[in-house]
Design an enzyme around this catalytic site. Structure first.
Site, mmCIF file in Angstrom:
data_model
loop_
_atom_site.group_PDB
_atom_site.id
_atom_site.type_symbol
_atom_site.label_atom_id
_atom_site.label_comp_id
_atom_site.label_asym_id
_atom_site.label_seq_id
_atom_site.Cartn_x
_atom_site.Cartn_y
_atom_site.Cartn_z
ATOM 1 N N CYS A 7 0.851 -1.200 0.000
ATOM 2 C CA CYS A 7 0.000 0.000 0.000
ATOM 3 C C CYS A 7 0.882 1.244 0.000
ATOM 4 O O CYS A 7 0.612 2.211 -0.722
ATOM 5 C CB CYS A 7 -0.925 0.014 1.211
ATOM 6 S SG CYS A 7 -2.380 -1.050 1.081
ATOM 7 N N ASP A 30 10.652 -5.956 -8.994
ATOM 8 C CA ASP A 30 10.916 -6.658 -7.736
ATOM 9 C C ASP A 30 12.326 -6.323 -7.250
ATOM 10 O O ASP A 30 13.272 -6.264 -8.031
ATOM 11 C CB ASP A 30 10.761 -8.177 -7.930
ATOM 12 C CG ASP A 30 10.627 -8.915 -6.614
ATOM 13 O OD1 ASP A 30 9.534 -9.447 -6.349
ATOM 14 O OD2 ASP A 30 11.617 -8.961 -5.848
ATOM 15 N N HIS A 99 -0.508 -9.638 -5.043
ATOM 16 C CA HIS A 99 0.431 -9.212 -6.089
ATOM 17 C C HIS A 99 0.659 -10.352 -7.057
ATOM 18 O O HIS A 99 0.590 -11.527 -6.693
ATOM 19 C CB HIS A 99 1.760 -8.735 -5.489
ATOM 20 C CG HIS A 99 2.392 -9.710 -4.540
ATOM 21 N ND1 HIS A 99 1.974 -9.847 -3.241
ATOM 22 C CD2 HIS A 99 3.411 -10.594 -4.700
ATOM 23 C CE1 HIS A 99 2.715 -10.767 -2.628
ATOM 24 N NE2 HIS A 99 3.592 -11.246 -3.506
HETATM 25 P P1 AMP Z 1 5.831 -13.085 -2.301
HETATM 26 O O1 AMP Z 1 7.006 -13.756 -1.644
HETATM 27 O O2 AMP Z 1 5.151 -13.887 -3.348
HETATM 28 O O3 AMP Z 1 4.880 -12.529 -1.267
HETATM 29 O O4 AMP Z 1 6.437 -11.845 -3.087
HETATM 30 C C1 AMP Z 1 6.845 -10.679 -2.460
HETATM 31 C C2 AMP Z 1 7.867 -10.067 -3.346
HETATM 32 O O5 AMP Z 1 8.047 -8.733 -2.951
HETATM 33 C C3 AMP Z 1 9.254 -10.733 -3.276
HETATM 34 O O6 AMP Z 1 9.609 -11.214 -4.576
HETATM 35 C C4 AMP Z 1 10.167 -9.622 -2.794
HETATM 36 O O7 AMP Z 1 11.445 -9.644 -3.399
HETATM 37 C C5 AMP Z 1 9.382 -8.372 -3.191
HETATM 38 N N1 AMP Z 1 9.646 -7.195 -2.401
HETATM 39 C C6 AMP Z 1 9.697 -7.074 -1.059
HETATM 40 N N2 AMP Z 1 9.926 -5.794 -0.701
HETATM 41 C C7 AMP Z 1 10.018 -5.081 -1.850
HETATM 42 C C8 AMP Z 1 10.253 -3.714 -2.152
HETATM 43 N N3 AMP Z 1 10.435 -2.789 -1.180
HETATM 44 N N4 AMP Z 1 10.299 -3.338 -3.451
HETATM 45 C C9 AMP Z 1 10.132 -4.246 -4.423
HETATM 46 N N5 AMP Z 1 9.889 -5.551 -4.207
HETATM 47 C C10 AMP Z 1 9.842 -5.971 -2.938
HETATM 48 ZN ZN ZN Z 2 -1.796 -3.264 1.225
#
Ligand code: AMP
Ligand code: ZN
Length: 113
Positions: A7, A30, A99
């Site tokens: 968010c 990512d 996501h």
């Molecule tokens: P999931 O593990 O499927 O919940 O995916 C979450 C994703 O968010 C992971 O691939 C992380 O590398 C990515 N992630 C976490 N924090 C950030 C951030 N600040 N900016 C971009 N990607 C992020």
């Molecule tokens: Zn949210």
């Protein structure tokens, strides 16, 4: 959601490498890419996971898939791409805001691990 990472990213309160934005969706690279192209596409509305999709909020999911196709076209992902949404702890969902991972630029195995 005040305390939700995605968010905050969608509101621009936490910086991200933005790929696309409109009224209802936000896409960004990512931070820990698992492929040469690894983009996250999220609804601006806080939805916890794919398990929370219902009649009242599913239009944004259709729009996310339209956005994925548009990004794939814009970036020339003609060899193919994969879209993944991890839902819940056993699937490895680490951020509890819906996501979709858009992955491309290498071959992917099936079934996933
Ligand atoms: P999931 O593990 O499927 O919940 O995916 C979450 C994703 O968010 C992971 O691939 C992380 O590398 C990515 N992630 C976490 N924090 C950030 C951030 N600040 N900016 C971009 N990607 C992020
Ligand atoms: Zn949210």
């Amino acid at each position: 959601m005040d305390n939700c990472l995605f968010c905050k990213i969608a509101r621009g309160e936490i910086p991200s490498s933005k790929v696309y934005e409109d009224e209802t969706v936000f896409a960004f690279n990512d931070i820990d890419p698992q492929a040469p192209v690894h983009i996250l596409i999220i609804p601006k509305e806080h939805i916890k996971s794919a398990a929370e999709i219902n009649e009242s909020n599913s239009a944004v999911v259709a729009h996310i898939f339209e956005t994925a196709a548009k990004i794939a076209k814009d970036k020339g992902l003609d060899d193919g791409f994969r879209i993944v949404s991890n839902c819940g702890d056993s699937a490895g969902q680490s951020v509890k805001h819906l996501h979709f991972h858009l992955l491309s630029g290498r071959d992917f195995t099936w079934p996933p691990g």
